[in-house]
Scaffold this motif. Structure first.
Motif, PDB file in Angstrom:
ATOM      1  N   ALA A  69     119.882 -56.120  68.647  1.00  0.00           N
ATOM      2  CA  ALA A  69     120.220 -57.194  69.583  1.00  0.00           C
ATOM      3  C   ALA A  69     119.819 -56.756  70.977  1.00  0.00           C
ATOM      4  N   GLU A  70     119.510 -57.727  71.818  1.00  0.00           N
ATOM      5  CA  GLU A  70     119.109 -57.380  73.182  1.00  0.00           C
ATOM      6  C   GLU A  70     120.230 -56.682  73.955  1.00  0.00           C
ATOM      7  N   MET A  71     121.485 -56.976  73.656  1.00  0.00           N
ATOM      8  CA  MET A  71     122.612 -56.411  74.409  1.00  0.00           C
ATOM      9  C   MET A  71     122.994 -55.013  73.932  1.00  0.00           C
ATOM     10  N   TYR A  72     122.461 -54.559  72.786  1.00  0.00           N
ATOM     11  CA  TYR A  72     122.844 -53.254  72.241  1.00  0.00           C
ATOM     12  C   TYR A  72     122.292 -52.114  73.071  1.00  0.00           C
ATOM     13  N   PRO A  73     122.979 -50.943  73.069  1.00  0.00           N
ATOM     14  CA  PRO A  73     124.114 -50.566  72.226  1.00  0.00           C
ATOM     15  C   PRO A  73     125.436 -51.140  72.718  1.00  0.00           C
ATOM     16  N   VAL A  74     126.464 -50.969  71.887  1.00  0.00           N
ATOM     17  CA  VAL A  74     127.813 -51.360  72.253  1.00  0.00           C
ATOM     18  C   VAL A  74     128.645 -50.107  72.495  1.00  0.00           C
ATOM     19  N   PRO A  75     129.625 -50.222  73.412  1.00  0.00           N
ATOM     20  CA  PRO A  75     129.922 -51.405  74.207  1.00  0.00           C
ATOM     21  C   PRO A  75     128.793 -51.724  75.185  1.00  0.00           C
ATOM     22  N   PRO A  76     128.572 -53.035  75.475  1.00  0.00           N
ATOM     23  CA  PRO A  76     127.444 -53.411  76.332  1.00  0.00           C
ATOM     24  C   PRO A  76     127.653 -52.966  77.777  1.00  0.00           C
ATOM     25  N   LYS A  77     126.635 -52.305  78.302  1.00  0.00           N
ATOM     26  CA  LYS A  77     126.659 -51.835  79.686  1.00  0.00           C
ATOM     27  C   LYS A  77     125.268 -51.991  80.282  1.00  0.00           C
TER      28      LYS A  77
END
Length: 345
Positions: free
Chosen positions: A50-58
């Motif tokens: 996913a574009e927002m990865y890794p988690v937690p999103p920062k």
């Protein structure tokens, strides 16, 4: 390794899919490459990002997951052998580092996809998913639906039209949903049929022994409409492995590192998890493998998204694909489910 078709696309995906949201946070680039190598050696051809990865999103780590996959694809030269999936983020007030606040309109989806392709070092994605809906709905643990009278959400029609442009351009082979509802899935199918828009191929939602809420409405949609489940969090953030029982917090484990992940951390969840672990141990099974094997048996499943931070965990998870659960074990699991129905929706 068992394979099945991704919706009506004809794309064949392995029953297990490698989830990658730890790449760039809990896993280094070298560790990510090792996991990818091990998964492919075991017959897995499906990789989810996913574009927002890794988690937690920062902001400082956003995109590292795709970059690590991209550097591996370049080094191995095996892109055409794989089914690579990613996701575009929906609205989130805490993610202004993504385009000033992500929305599911044409301009933002196009920008997001192009950035993902650049990080991955490829000119197309096999599956591109809407990470969560634009509209307010009962996802991310919400069981009830509360309408937002002041909502100004971008319509599903507009979002699907944006995706059609990218499919027509050859940048996307198939589209999917994530954290979606039965209404949203059926609406997308209706719009696709009426307006010649891309037909969704899959729904990536949580599904595990502590959260079988997918069965209430979406399982029938998946089965009858051939829009299968891509099950995420099949181990409930590791809770079903038994490693957090009796209040334990192993060093380096997700729930130890990140207090924000509370979905599977309630006392009721711990009680239910202990019961499932007890069944596994009573029958000489590894608790994590039993939990994954149960997900693998579901008739509405397309692929089970496993994730790991160590190769040992990954090997154990992969072994679940060949594990057959006896009727006695299935009956015991169902008895616990009747006692603890969906403690962690």
């Amino acid at each position: 390794m068992t394979f099945s078709s991704l919706g009506d696309t004809g794309i064949q995906v392995s029953r297990l899919c490698l989830g990658t949201m730890t790449f760039g946070e809990q896993n280094t680039e070298q560790e990510a490459h090792q996991q990818l190598d091990r998964a492919v050696e075991a017959g897995i051809n499906f990789i989810d990002a996913a574009e927002m990865y890794p988690v937690p999103p920062k902001a400082e780590t956003q995109g590292l997951t795709e970059r690590y996959i991209g550097s591996w694809l370049k080094a191995r030269g095996n892109r055409s052998d794989l089914v690579v999936a990613s996701k575009v983020a929906g609205p989130n007030r805490d993610m202004t580092h993504l385009r000033g606040g992500p929305r599911l309109n044409k301009a933002q989806i196009t920008q997001a996809l192009d950035a993902s392709l650049q990080r991955l070092g490829t000119d197309y994605l096999d599956l591109y998913q809407l990470h969560w809906p634009e509209r307010s709905a009962n996802f991310f643990g919400k069981l009830g639906f509360t309408p937002d009278q002041d909502e100004e959400a971008i319509s599903l029609h507009e979002t699907l039209e944006a995706l059609k442009t990218l499919v027509d351009a050859g940048k996307i082979r198939a589209i999917g949903l994530s954290n979606e509802t039965a209404w949203g899935t059926m609406k997308c199918l209706e719009l696709a049929k009426e307006h010649g828009l891309p037909r969704v191929a899959s729904v990536q939602n949580p599904y595990n022994l502590l959260n079988r809420s997918y069965e209430v409405g979406l399982a029938e949609v998946s089965y009858r409409e051939n829009v299968g489940l891509l099950a995420y969090s099949p181990l409930a953030f590791g809770v079903l492995s038994g490693k957090y029982l009796d209040g334990k917090r192993p060093e380096g484990a997700r729930l130890t590192l990140f207090e924000r992940f509370q979905r599977y951390a309630s006392p009721l969840a711990a009680e239910a998890a202990a019961a499932y672990v007890g069944v596994a141990r009573e029958h000489g099974l590894d608790p994590a493998q039993m939990a994954l094997a149960y997900v693998n048996t579901r008739p509405f499943l397309t692929s089970n998204i496993i994730g790991a931070t160590t190769l040992e965990q990954l090997d154990s998870n992969i072994a679940s694909e060949s594990l057959e659960l006896s009727d006695e074990v299935i009956d015991a699991i169902e008895n616990i489910h009747r006692r603890f129905p969906n403690p962690c929706p």
